[in-house]
Design an enzyme around this catalytic site. Structure first.
Site, short mmCIF file in Angstrom:
data_model
loop_
_atom_site.label_atom_id
_atom_site.label_comp_id
_atom_site.label_asym_id
_atom_site.label_seq_id
_atom_site.Cartn_x
_atom_site.Cartn_y
_atom_site.Cartn_z
N ALA A 1 -26.56 -55.52 1.30
CA ALA A 1 -26.68 -56.87 1.56
C ALA A 1 -26.33 -57.91 0.33
O ALA A 1 -26.54 -59.07 0.38
CB ALA A 1 -28.48 -57.42 1.83
N HIS A 2 -25.68 -57.15 -0.66
CA HIS A 2 -25.30 -58.17 -1.81
C HIS A 2 -23.88 -58.65 -1.44
O HIS A 2 -23.32 -58.31 -0.72
CB HIS A 2 -25.02 -56.93 -3.01
CG HIS A 2 -26.32 -56.35 -3.59
ND1 HIS A 2 -26.47 -56.62 -4.94
CD2 HIS A 2 -27.15 -55.65 -3.00
CE1 HIS A 2 -27.70 -55.80 -5.22
NE2 HIS A 2 -28.08 -55.11 -3.93
N ASN B 1 -30.15 -45.02 0.91
CA ASN B 1 -29.85 -46.27 1.25
C ASN B 1 -28.82 -46.80 0.32
O ASN B 1 -28.90 -46.46 -1.00
CB ASN B 1 -30.81 -47.36 1.47
CG ASN B 1 -32.20 -46.95 2.22
OD1 ASN B 1 -33.05 -46.63 1.86
ND2 ASN B 1 -31.83 -47.06 3.46
N ALA B 2 -27.68 -47.10 0.71
CA ALA B 2 -26.47 -47.65 0.01
C ALA B 2 -25.88 -46.41 -0.79
O ALA B 2 -25.46 -46.71 -1.86
CB ALA B 2 -26.95 -48.85 -0.71
N ARG C 1 -21.20 -29.90 1.80
CA ARG C 1 -20.32 -29.50 0.63
C ARG C 1 -20.25 -30.48 -0.52
O ARG C 1 -19.48 -30.02 -1.66
CB ARG C 1 -18.96 -29.14 1.48
CG ARG C 1 -18.82 -27.76 1.87
CD ARG C 1 -17.32 -27.20 2.31
NE ARG C 1 -17.00 -28.00 3.30
CZ ARG C 1 -17.02 -28.05 4.62
NH1 ARG C 1 -17.94 -27.00 4.95
NH2 ARG C 1 -16.75 -28.80 5.67
N ASP D 1 -41.27 -47.77 3.74
CA ASP D 1 -41.92 -48.87 4.84
C ASP D 1 -41.90 -48.59 6.23
O ASP D 1 -42.25 -49.22 6.98
CB ASP D 1 -41.21 -50.47 4.46
CG ASP D 1 -39.68 -50.11 4.90
OD1 ASP D 1 -39.33 -48.84 5.17
OD2 ASP D 1 -38.88 -51.19 5.02
N ASP E 1 -38.96 -52.73 -3.03
CA ASP E 1 -37.70 -53.61 -2.75
C ASP E 1 -37.81 -54.85 -2.13
O ASP E 1 -37.08 -55.16 -1.14
CB ASP E 1 -36.54 -52.77 -2.07
CG ASP E 1 -35.33 -53.18 -2.09
OD1 ASP E 1 -34.26 -52.88 -1.40
OD2 ASP E 1 -35.04 -54.19 -2.99
N SER F 1 -31.83 -55.85 4.91
CA SER F 1 -31.87 -56.42 3.61
C SER F 1 -33.35 -56.62 2.87
O SER F 1 -34.21 -57.53 2.77
CB SER F 1 -31.64 -58.09 3.86
OG SER F 1 -31.43 -58.75 2.53
#
Lengths: 308, 411
Positions: free
Chosen positions: B154-155, B235-236, B243, B269, B294, B329
Site C-alpha cells: 500500500a506504500h 506479507n510484502a 529451493r 487479525d 499494523d 492496507s
C-alpha cells in the site's frame, strides 16, 4: 513425653497444625502478649505449614500477634538463594499469612560476626519472654536443628559444621551436587530448645473451661520410614549426645507427632501403649478452636455463665 | 525513563488473588509494586520489614506484562504519516486509546512518505514514558521509503527511494535525522543496504527486513550485518519456495550469527495471514514471533474511507484495502483481538500468546529488563485479563504518580 501416632503423613501434619492452632487461640495473644513459636524447615513440616495457611485463609487463625524464631540457617548462602531457610520460610509460610515481618526472626548466616549473631538471637528469645512452643524435626542421624551427633546437650545458639549425613541428606536440594551444599550452619542449641518455657501461660479466662493440660513446650514432628531408626534411638534408648533429640527425654513437656512409618523401629508394646492413649491425646485438638468463635464470644461475654 | 531513586516512603501495593505471567508460566503469586516498578516482596519482608500499604483483589484474573506494539500507523482517525502542525496531540490520542487494548508501549509507525513529512513529523514524536495519559512511546518505526517497488503493497510508488552512493548520508537526509527513531524497515536487496544496516545497528536502531524481494542469501547477509527483525512475515515479500525460502527462510536459517535470534512480526487479525501459515511460522520459530497490529487510522472508527499517508483506505468490517483495489492496507484489529486470534489459531498456550505480545517485542528492542516482563525491577506496566484474554484493566506506571494506583478499568 506424649507420643502421638497418626496413620500417615497428612494426618500427622494436620494433627500438628491443629495443635498449634489450639495453642495459639487458647493463649489469646494480643499486642502486649505475643505467642512465641519456634519453627523448623525441611520437608517434614511442609504439610503442617500448608494446614496452618489454610486455617489463616479460612479466617480461623491469625498470626498477627505471633512471634516466630526459626531454628537454623546455612552459613554463607545468600539470603535470596532458593535453598536458604529465609527463602523456605517466605515461600512456604510467611508470604501466605498475616504475620508482620518484624515479628519473624531467622539467624543471619551472612553476618559479619557469626557468634555475635548467635548470641544476639539468644537475647532476642529472652527479650520475647522465651519460646511458648518450639516445633522441630529430627534428622536421620537423630539431630534436632543442626545439633549434629556429638553436640553438647546443653549447647546454646552457635556455628556448627555439618555432618556428612546431613550434607548427603541435603544434596537433593542442590542438584545432587555435594560441592554446592553449605558445610556450616547457625543453629539453636539443644539447651536453647530445652529452655522452652516451663510455665504454662494459658489465659486464665479460658483456663476454667479446659479439661486438658495445654503445657507442651516442645513438639517434634517425625514422619517417614527413614526417620524410624532415629525415633527409636531418641525415645527407647538412653539420653545420648550422639542422638541429640534424646535430650528431650529430660524435658517435662514434650510431644512427638509421627506417622506409622516412623514407628517401624519401635517396640510393638511402645506403639500399642501410646496408640491406646490417643483418645485422651486427641482432646488436645478436639474441640478445635477458631478465632471466629472468639469474635462471637466477645459479643456475648456478658451472658457467660462461668465468669470468675 | 523512570527516575533513578525510588523513595522508600512510596506506598507498596499488593495485587492479590491473581495469576501472574512470570518465567514463561502463569503462577499463583501476588504482584507487588512500588514507585512504578515491580517489587520483590521477599526482600521487602526480610530487609525493610514492611507489609503492603494497599491490597487490591484481582478477582482471580491473569496479570500479564503490558502489550508492546512495534508497528502501528495510527488509529482513531489519527494518521502518523500526516505532516500536521500538532503531531503530538495525535500521538497522545492514540497512546491514550490503545491502553484499553492492553498496549502500554508502542512505536508510532510512518509509512513511505515524502521528505517533508519526515522532516516535519519526526521531531514531533519524542520518546516518552507512559502514564495515566497514555501508553509510552518507545521510538518511531520508519517503514520505508527504502523498499522494493514490486513489494510496496500500500506504500505510494512515487515516494519510494533507493540508496545513493553515500547511502547512510542519503538516508539521514531523507529522514532529516535519526533522533527518536527506533526501527527502520528496508529491503536488503537495494544497493548499499549493508553499510546502512551496519550504521543503523551501530546506533542502536533496530533494522527490519520487509517489503522486499530478497532471496534467502541476501536476507542472511543482512542479518549478519545487523538486521534483527522481519516486518509482517509473509506479507510484502516473496512467498516461501522450497529451493529458495526467501526471507521466510530466516526462521530456520543456520547461517545467522551465533547467539542471535531473529524476530518476526505477524499480524494475527485473521485476514493478513491464513491461520495455517501462522501455525507454520509459530511452530518453526515460536520464540521469535512478535504480534503487531499494523493498525491504520481507521482503527476504532467504523466502516468507510480514511487516509493512510498519501493513500486512501477503504474499511469494511475487519478488513482495510487501498481504496478501489484488492491490496490490503494495514489492519484494524486491536492488539488484544490479535492475541486472542493468535491463541485460537495456533492452539498455543496462554503464556506463549501473551509473551508474543509483550516479552518478544521487548527482547527485540533490548528492553526485556524493564518492559514485557513482570520480573522484579521491571516497570509496573501490566494488563489484567480474564481467562478468555479480554482486557479487564490496564495498569501503567503504577505507584509512580501521586495517586496510589494508575489504573483504567474497562469493565
Amino acid at each position: 513425653m506424649k507420643l502421638i501416632i497418626l496413620d500417615n503423613y497428612s494426618q500427622a501434619s494436620e494433627w500438628a497444625a491443629k495443635y498449634i492452632r489450639n495453642r495459639i487461640i487458647q493463649f489469646n495473644p494480643g499486642p502486649d502478649k505475643y505467642f512465641t513459636l519456634g519453627l523448623p524447615t525441611g520437608s517434614t513440616p511442609l504439610g503442617c505449614y500448608k494446614k496452618l495457611i489454610e486455617y489463616y485463609k479460612n479466617g480461623d487463625l491469625s498470626f498477627k500477634y505471633v512471634k516466630t524464631f526459626n531454628m537454623d540457617e546455612y552459613v554463607g548462602l545468600p539470603r535470596d538463594h532458593p535453598e536458604s531457610y529465609h527463602s523456605f520460610m517466605w515461600n512456604n509460610f510467611f508470604k501466605h499469612i498475616d504475620i508482620h515481618p518484624e515479628n519473624t526472626h531467622i539467624l543471619d548466616g551472612n553476618a559479619a560476626d557469626l557468634q555475635a549473631e548467635c548470641d544476639a538471637f539468644e537475647e532476642k528469645i529472652k527479650a520475647a519472654g522465651g519460646i511458648e512452643l518450639f516445633v522441630g524435626g529430627i534428622g536421620p542421624d537423630g539431630h534436632i536443628a543442626f545439633n549434629e551427633p556429638g553436640s553438647s546437650l546443653v549447647s546454646r545458639t552457635r556455628v556448627k559444621t555439618l555432618a556428612m549425613d546431613t550434607i548427603l541428606a541435603n544434596a537433593r536440594f542442590f542438584d545432587g551436587d555435594l560441592a554446592k551444599v553449605p558445610t556450616m550452619a547457625l543453629t539453636v542449641g539443644v539447651g536453647t530448645v530445652m529452655d522452652a518455657r516451663e510455665q504454662g501461660t494459658v489465659d486464665p479466662a479460658h483456663n476454667s473451661m479446659i479439661q486438658v493440660n495445654y503445657n507442651e513446650k516442645v513438639m517434634i514432628l517425625i514422619t517417614g520410614a527413614h526417620k524410624a531408626f532415629a525415633l527409636y534411638k531418641a525415645i527407647e534408648e538412653g539420653v545420648n549426645h550422639m542422638w541429640t533429640v534424646s535430650a528431650f527425654q529430660q524435658h517435662p513437656r514434650t510431644v512427638f507427632v509421627c506417622d506409622e512409618d516412623a514407628t517401624l523401629e519401635l517396640k510393638v508394646k511402645t506403639v500399642k501403649y501410646f496408640k491406646g492413649l490417643m483418645l485422651v491425646h486427641n482432646k488436645l485438638v478436639d474441640p478445635l478452636y477458631s478465632i471466629k468463635e472468639k469474635e462471637i464470644e466477645k459479643s456475648q461475654s456478658s451472658k457467660k455463665p462461668y465468669s470468675d | 525513563m523512570r527516575g533513578g531513586q525510588v523513595a522508600a516512603r512510596a506506598p507498596v501495593i499488593q495485587f492479590t488473588n491473581c495469576r501472574i505471567l512470570r518465567g514463561g508460566a502463569l503462577l499463583r503469586e501476588d504482584l507487588w509494586v512500588r514507585g512504578g516498578r515491580i517489587l520483590d516482596p521477599e526482600k521487602l519482608f526480610f530487609e525493610e520489614r514492611r507489609v503492603a500499604d494497599e491490597q487490591r483483589d484481582c478477582g482471580g484474573c491473569i496479570l500479564a506484562p503490558g502489550f508492546i506494539d512495534v508497528q502501528i500507523n495510527g488509529g482513531f482517525g489519527v494518521d502518523f504519516s500526516q505532516a500536521s502542525e500538532d503531531v503530538g496531540s495525535g500521538v497522545a490520542l492514540v497512546a491514550r486509546r490503545i491502553l484499553s487494548h492492553g498496549v502500554t508501549s508502542f512505536c508510532p509507525t510512518l509509512v513511505t512518505s515524502p521528505l517533508e513529512v519526515y522532516h516535519k513529523v519526526l521531531p514531533q514524536i519524542p520518546v516518552k514514558s507512559g502514564g495515566p495519559h497514555g501508553a509510552g512511546v518507545l521510538g518511531v518505526h520508519l517503514e520505508g521509503p527504502f523498499i522494493s517497488r514490486e513489494k510496496r503493497g500500500a506504500h505510494p510508488e512515487a515516494h519510494l527511494r533507493s540508496f545513493e552512493a553515500d547511502a547512510f548520508q542519503d538516508m539521514l537526509a531523507t529522514y532529516g535525522g535519526l533522533d527518536n527513531v527506533r526501527i527502520v524497515t528496508l529491503a536488503p536487496e537495494l544497493g548499499h543496504s549493508h553499510e546502512v544496516i551496519r550504521e543503523l545497528t551501530a546506533l542502536g536502531i533496530c533494522v527490519s527486513l520487509g517489503h522486499s524481494v530478497a532471496d534467502l542469501g541476501t536476507a542472511e547477509e543482512a542479518v549478519q550485518s545487523g538486521a534483527t527483525f522481519i516486518t509482517h512475515l509473509f506479507n510484502a515479500m516473496l512467498p516461501f519456495h522450497h529451493r529458495d525460502p526467501g526471507i521466510v527462510g530466516l526462521l530456520t536459517s543456520d547461517r545467522l550469527p551465533a547467539g542471535r535470534r531473529i524476530f518476526y512480526g505477524m499480524i494475527a487479525d485473521g485476514i493478513h495471514t491464513n491461520p495455517a501459515a501462522l501455525r507454520i511460522a509459530h511452530r518453526a520459530h515460536p520464540k521469535g514471533l512478535v504480534l503487531v497490529t499494523d493498525a491504520v487510522p481507521a482503527l476504532g472508527l467504523g466502516n468507510g474511507r480514511h487516509t493512510l499517508g498519501q493513500q486512501e483506505v477503504e474499511v469494511d468490517g475487519l478488513t482495510a484495502y487501498v481504496a478501489g483495489t484488492n491490496t490490503l492496507s494495514g489492519s484494524i484489529a486491536p492488539m488484544d483481538t490479535c492475541v486472542r486470534h493468535f491463541l485460537q489459531a495456533t492452539g498455543c498456550s496462554v503464556e506463549s500468546a501473551l509473551e508474543a505480545a509483550s516479552l518478544h517485542p521487548a527482547q527485540l528492542l533490548g528492553l526485556e529488563k524493564c518492559k514485557g516482563t513482570l520480573d522484579f525491577g521491571a516497570d509496573a506496566d501490566f494488563v489484567v485479563l480474564d481467562d478468555s484474554l479480554h482486557v479487564r484493566a490496564t495498569y501503567i506506571s503504577v505507584g509512580l504518580c501521586s495517586a496510589l494506583t494508575t489504573c483504567l478499568w474497562w469493565g
